[in-house]
Scaffold this motif. Structure first.
Motif, PDB file in Angstrom:
ATOM      1  N   PHE A  40       4.170  21.454  -0.169  1.00  0.00           N
ATOM      2  CA  PHE A  40       3.201  20.353  -0.268  1.00  0.00           C
ATOM      3  C   PHE A  40       3.652  19.328  -1.305  1.00  0.00           C
ATOM      4  N   ASP A  41       4.025  19.804  -2.486  1.00  0.00           N
ATOM      5  CA  ASP A  41       4.418  18.891  -3.562  1.00  0.00           C
ATOM      6  C   ASP A  41       5.664  18.097  -3.184  1.00  0.00           C
ATOM      7  N   ALA A  42       6.646  18.764  -2.575  1.00  0.00           N
ATOM      8  CA  ALA A  42       7.879  18.068  -2.203  1.00  0.00           C
ATOM      9  C   ALA A  42       7.613  16.996  -1.153  1.00  0.00           C
ATOM     10  N   PHE A  43       6.749  17.288  -0.208  1.00  0.00           N
ATOM     11  CA  PHE A  43       6.467  16.338   0.870  1.00  0.00           C
ATOM     12  C   PHE A  43       5.704  15.122   0.353  1.00  0.00           C
ATOM     13  N   VAL A  44       4.719  15.357  -0.478  1.00  0.00           N
ATOM     14  CA  VAL A  44       3.949  14.243  -1.043  1.00  0.00           C
ATOM     15  C   VAL A  44       4.840  13.394  -1.951  1.00  0.00           C
ATOM     16  N   GLU A  45       5.681  14.064  -2.740  1.00  0.00           N
ATOM     17  CA  GLU A  45       6.582  13.331  -3.634  1.00  0.00           C
ATOM     18  C   GLU A  45       7.517  12.420  -2.839  1.00  0.00           C
ATOM     19  N   TYR A  46       8.094  12.929  -1.753  1.00  0.00           N
ATOM     20  CA  TYR A  46       8.969  12.108  -0.917  1.00  0.00           C
ATOM     21  C   TYR A  46       8.196  10.912  -0.351  1.00  0.00           C
ATOM     22  N   SER A  47       7.024  11.186   0.234  1.00  0.00           N
ATOM     23  CA  SER A  47       6.264  10.122   0.889  1.00  0.00           C
ATOM     24  C   SER A  47       5.884   9.029  -0.086  1.00  0.00           C
ATOM     25  N   GLU A  48       5.430   9.424  -1.266  1.00  0.00           N
ATOM     26  CA  GLU A  48       4.994   8.428  -2.238  1.00  0.00           C
ATOM     27  C   GLU A  48       6.184   7.674  -2.830  1.00  0.00           C
ATOM     28  N   ALA A  49       7.333   8.344  -2.944  1.00  0.00           N
ATOM     29  CA  ALA A  49       8.529   7.642  -3.423  1.00  0.00           C
ATOM     30  C   ALA A  49       8.961   6.552  -2.442  1.00  0.00           C
ATOM     31  N   GLN A  50       8.666   6.773  -1.148  1.00  0.00           N
ATOM     32  CA  GLN A  50       9.002   5.775  -0.132  1.00  0.00           C
ATOM     33  C   GLN A  50       7.874   4.773   0.091  1.00  0.00           C
ATOM     34  N   GLY A  51       6.763   4.958  -0.618  1.00  0.00           N
ATOM     35  CA  GLY A  51       5.617   4.080  -0.417  1.00  0.00           C
ATOM     36  C   GLY A  51       4.967   4.273   0.941  1.00  0.00           C
ATOM     37  N   GLN A  52       5.012   5.496   1.454  1.00  0.00           N
ATOM     38  CA  GLN A  52       4.516   5.780   2.803  1.00  0.00           C
ATOM     39  C   GLN A  52       3.268   6.662   2.751  1.00  0.00           C
ATOM     40  N   PRO A  53       2.306   6.437   3.670  1.00  0.00           N
ATOM     41  CA  PRO A  53       1.143   7.327   3.749  1.00  0.00           C
ATOM     42  C   PRO A  53       1.568   8.702   4.237  1.00  0.00           C
TER      43      PRO A  53
END
Length: 626
Positions: A385-398
């Motif tokens: 969960f943490d890795a996926f959210v971190e990636y998405s937010e780093a890309q500015g993606q929902p």
């Protein structure tokens, strides 16, 4: 009454037909830039009471009724997202349950009831499944770990395997396992003489580089060498099998992992996810020798993370096992006379999965190891969960994360049995949590008590991807968009459905908030064989079970033959037969021809209106029965 439909198409025509059915060209119902990255987490054989937050919602206490559990990471998901606490699966076995999730269709509408290999070659009944639809909508589809959805392709020369159907498959579990990236893996041994599996090679890997391999036969034809290796690994890992080697090698329902927490089979699935997300717009090599293209940051991701825990072999890492050895648990017992009162189908399940040959020390060890394995899995869920959210937010993606607590449940001596495959709540009740960057769609801390089902997975993903699930091209879907369930836009269901052919034989189940009714729907597993069989049968022939959930929440007292409940039985039986028999049943012999042989039941008028999600059940005729 039964119309047989034959569609003997050549492979080229099949491909043309499938292209016409492909999701490419769907009209987006929302701005494409708002499409979230989606992480779909599915665990295997996980009981809902292994999650503290679910226990607090349902019982007001953190522990299971059996004893302590640990789930800080899923609890965190519950706090941040929306929990659909009354979600039930469509079949309490791995493959048919996952088939319903991926297709958004009930077994009786798709013709997938068990572990049969089904395929995409028949345009009459096949519709694109989740990974097909989302790929066509512009998603890059990725899987790490177990899939279990058995959609194949078939050509003029026989089967060709296309089980994955995801664009990227990170670390196929058997291939990576055989290279030592796991603590355990099995390889089936095919015997052409019997046209099936004669056993499995079992591989156990250790941190010191050693490994032990032995052939585990399906019956008792042990060689002395394999028996010696089996005894060695059993002693070394303190393994506890459902049956003894002299009777049947069985499945390992207790033990300790041979490796540290990060290097188990499930641990490597998370490593694969993390490595993938750490290489945006770049190619990389995995430790197990796979060349992979990392995510394209211009496209949304649909990632299926399929955990094996807590499926057998139950092998928690030593650090978790040691901690749970200190916990005490209540051992579930069947109610007096309960097992003797089972109808023949359920008695056969008990004969196969019964646990009355274990002593209390063995049962206690089994329970401790199971909950320890679930607690370890919770750690992995949190990492993913943490890795996926971190990636998405780093890309500015929902983003959106969907956690499914087990493709079905598991019994720990309840009803005198272990495992699954039954109609009981412990087999079918699997809550779902949706956490999203869109808090309007899935509010933090919200709990939805309305019935939801596994067929809701597909329409939920499609709607999140901006597709219009109300369009005619999605008329085949049986499920609901969970965002609309959470918002109250959809009228609540009065019931949920379950049907399977595996182990118990054909049996269908209808559950309301007050009752559970389950019945035999055919004496054979042969597709197309007397599909209307139960409609004119006396009550005892269909082997019914009815539980009054208000008076009997543990589902132990079968009142199907109590005259006070005759009207209840009649209403629930007629409704269930309407849905799974009268109102357009499909069965398929998937082995016949390129497209399979399809059987339909036509010409039987529904009595209670078919699958309209509505059912008024009369009260028992005497209050003393309650």
């Amino acid at each position: 009454m039964i119309a047989r439909c034959f569609a003997q198409l050549n492979p080229v025509l099949c491909l043309v037909t499938l292209a016409c059915l492909s999701p490419i060209g769907h009209t987006l119902a929302a701005d494409a830039d708002a499409r979230p990255n989606i992480l779909w987490i599915i665990t295997d054989d996980q009981r809902l009471d292994s999650i503290e937050a679910f226990n607090r919602i349902l019982t007001g206490r953190s522990d299971s009724a059996l004893g302590p559990v640990e789930s800080p990471n899923v609890d965190r998901l519950v706090a941040q997202g929306t929990t659909f606490i009354n979600t039930h699966n469509q079949s309490s076995a791995c493959a048919p349950s996952r088939a319903a999730m991926h297709s958004g269709r009930y077994p009786h509408r798709r013709g997938v009831y068990g572990f049969e290999t089904h395929h995409a070659n028949n345009p009459e009944i096949y519709r694109p499944i989740v990974q097909d639809v989302l790929a066509g909508a512009g998603y890059q589809t990725v899987i790490s770990g177990k899939l279990g959805e058995r959609t194949l392709g078939r050509d003029a020369n026989g089967w060709y395997w296309d089980q994955n159907r995801y664009q990227t498959h990170l670390g196929p579990f058997r291939e990576m396992g055989l290279k030592g990236y796991t603590d355990w893996v099995k390889k089936p041994i095919w015997d052409a003489a019997i046209n099936g599996v004669s056993g499995h090679e079992e591989y156990f890997f250790f941190d010191d580089g050693e490994s032990v391999t032995f052939l585990k036969p399906t019956r008792t034809d042990w060689t002395p060498e394999d028996k010696q290796r089996y005894d060695e690994i059993t002693e070394r890992l303190d393994l506890f099998a459902h049956y003894t080697p002299t009777k049947d090698p069985g499945m390992f329902i207790g033990g300790v992992s041979s490796r540290s927490a990060g290097e188990t089979r499930d641990g490597y699935y998370v490593q694969a996810l993390r490595q993938y997300l750490a290489n945006p717009d770049a190619a990389y090599d995995t430790p197990w020798g796979q060349r992979v293209q990392g995510p394209d940051t211009d496209q949304p991701i649909f990632f299926n993370l399929g955990f094996d825990f807590p499926h057998t072999p139950v092998l928690p890492p030593k650090s978790y096992r040691d901690r749970f050895q200190a916990y005490d648990y209540a051992i579930p017992r069947p109610a007096p006379g309960e097992v003797d009162a089972f109808p023949p189908q359920i008695k056969a399940l008990h004969d196969l999965k019964g646990s009355d040959h274990f002593n209390d020390e063995q049962l206690l060890g089994m329970i401790r190891d199971y909950y320890a394995f679930c607690a370890y899995g919770d750690e992995l869920v949190g990492e993913a969960f943490d890795a996926f959210v971190e990636y998405s937010e780093a890309q500015g993606q929902p983003w959106m994360v969907v956690y499914v607590c087990g493709d079905h449940g598991w019994r720990l001596n309840e009803h005198g049995m272990i495992a699954k495959f039954g109609p009981f709540a412990l087999d079918t009740h699997n809550p779902v949590v949706v956490v999203s960057s869109d808090k309007q769609a899935f509010p933090a801390g919200k709990v939805v008590h309305d019935f939801t089902e596994f067929v809701d997975m597909a329409p939920t993903f499609y709607a999140a991807a901006g597709l219009d699930v109300d369009a005619p091209e999605f008329d085949h879907l049986d499920g609901y968009d969970l965002a609309k369930v959470a918002s109250g836009e959809l009228e609540p269901r009065d019931y949920v459905l379950n049907e399977g052919w595996w182990v118990t034989g054909p049996r269908a189940t209808l559950r309301t908030k007050d009752y559970l009714f389950t019945m035999k729907v055919n004496p054979t597993r042969q597709a197309g064989d007397d599909m209307a069989w139960p409609l004119d049968k006396p009550l005892d022939a269909i082997e019914p079970m009815l539980f009054d959930l208000n008076a009997d929440p543990d589902e132990v007292n079968n009142v199907a033959f109590d005259p006070a409940y005759a009207d209840v039985v009649a209403a629930m039986r007629n409704k269930l037969e309407d849905i799974v028999i009268r109102d357009g049943r499909i069965e398929v012999d998937w082995r016949k021809g390129l497209t399979g042989e399809v059987f339909r039941l036509d010409g039987v008028e529904p009595i209670y209106g078919g699958d309209d999600k509505k059912l008024d059940v009369p009260s028992p005729t005497r209050t003393s029965a309650r």
